[in-house]
Design an enzyme around this catalytic site. Structure first.
Site, PDB file in Angstrom:
ATOM      1  N   CYS A  33       0.834  -1.209   0.000  1.00  0.00           N
ATOM      2  CA  CYS A  33       0.000   0.000   0.000  1.00  0.00           C
ATOM      3  C   CYS A  33       0.863   1.251   0.000  1.00  0.00           C
ATOM      4  CB  CYS A  33      -0.941   0.007   1.203  1.00  0.00           C
ATOM      5  SG  CYS A  33      -0.089   0.019   2.779  1.00  0.00           S
ATOM      6  N   CYS A 103      -2.911  -2.326   8.681  1.00  0.00           N
ATOM      7  CA  CYS A 103      -2.381  -1.009   9.072  1.00  0.00           C
ATOM      8  C   CYS A 103      -1.891  -1.061  10.524  1.00  0.00           C
ATOM      9  CB  CYS A 103      -3.447   0.065   8.926  1.00  0.00           C
ATOM     10  SG  CYS A 103      -4.393  -0.047   7.395  1.00  0.00           S
TER      11      CYS A 103
HETATM   12 FE1  FES Z   1      -1.623   0.370   4.260  1.00  0.00          FE
HETATM   13 FE2  FES Z   1      -3.297   1.466   5.881  1.00  0.00          FE
HETATM   14  S1  FES Z   1      -3.634   1.016   3.805  1.00  0.00           S
HETATM   15  S2  FES Z   1      -1.236   1.005   6.250  1.00  0.00           S
END
Ligand code: FES
Length: 145
Positions: A33, A103
């Site tokens: 991400c 996360c």
């Molecule tokens: Fe990757 Fe939140 S989307 S840390």
């Protein structure tokens, strides 16, 4: 979708910033991400975490989990801090949606990385602490986001 606590910590994150000459600094990211979290620890001579700050370049859940994680480690000793899991951080935030669980892993790993740095600088071994990854998506199974 998000609990009030998550929204509160996202909108008013606690302990944002840096600590100069920190006792330990840990940076971890998730290449999938692209989010990055850095945690600074100020640890006194009794191995108590006096202060903790963070900088997170990431999603709202990553900001909220870093904020909560810094609140949880403050005042703890290094062994207690090591026991703080992403689950504990999530519980303290009244939960996260399933797609945002990763996360909170950043927060756990960033604490571990900062403790590792502290241990290396002081030439000590912290029981149960393993060398942290810099990219937590490594070795992870492919997930759909
Ligand atoms: Fe990757 Fe939140 S989307 S840390």
């Amino acid at each position: 979708m998000y609990s009030e606590k998550v929204m509160d910590h996202f909108q008013h994150p606690r302990n944002v910033g840096e600590i100069e000459n920190a006792s330990g600094v840990g940076t971890v990211g998730n290449a999938k991400c692209g989010d990055i979290m850095r945690i600074y620890l100020d640890i006194d001579e009794n191995q108590i975490i006096r202060d903790c700050k963070f900088k997170t370049f990431g999603c709202g859940a990553a900001v909220a989990t870093s904020s909560m994680a810094t609140e949880l480690v403050k005042g703890k000793n290094i062994n207690e801090a090591l026991q703080i899991t992403n689950k504990a951080v999530m519980e303290a935030l009244d939960g996260l949606p399933p797609v945002k669980v990763h996360c909170s892993l950043l927060a756990e790993e960033a604490i571990h990385a900062a403790l590792w740095d502290y241990a290396e600088k002081n030439n000590i071994k912290i029981e149960g602490l393993e060398k942290p990854k810099t990219d937590i998506s490594e070795g992870e199974e492919e997930e759909d986001y």
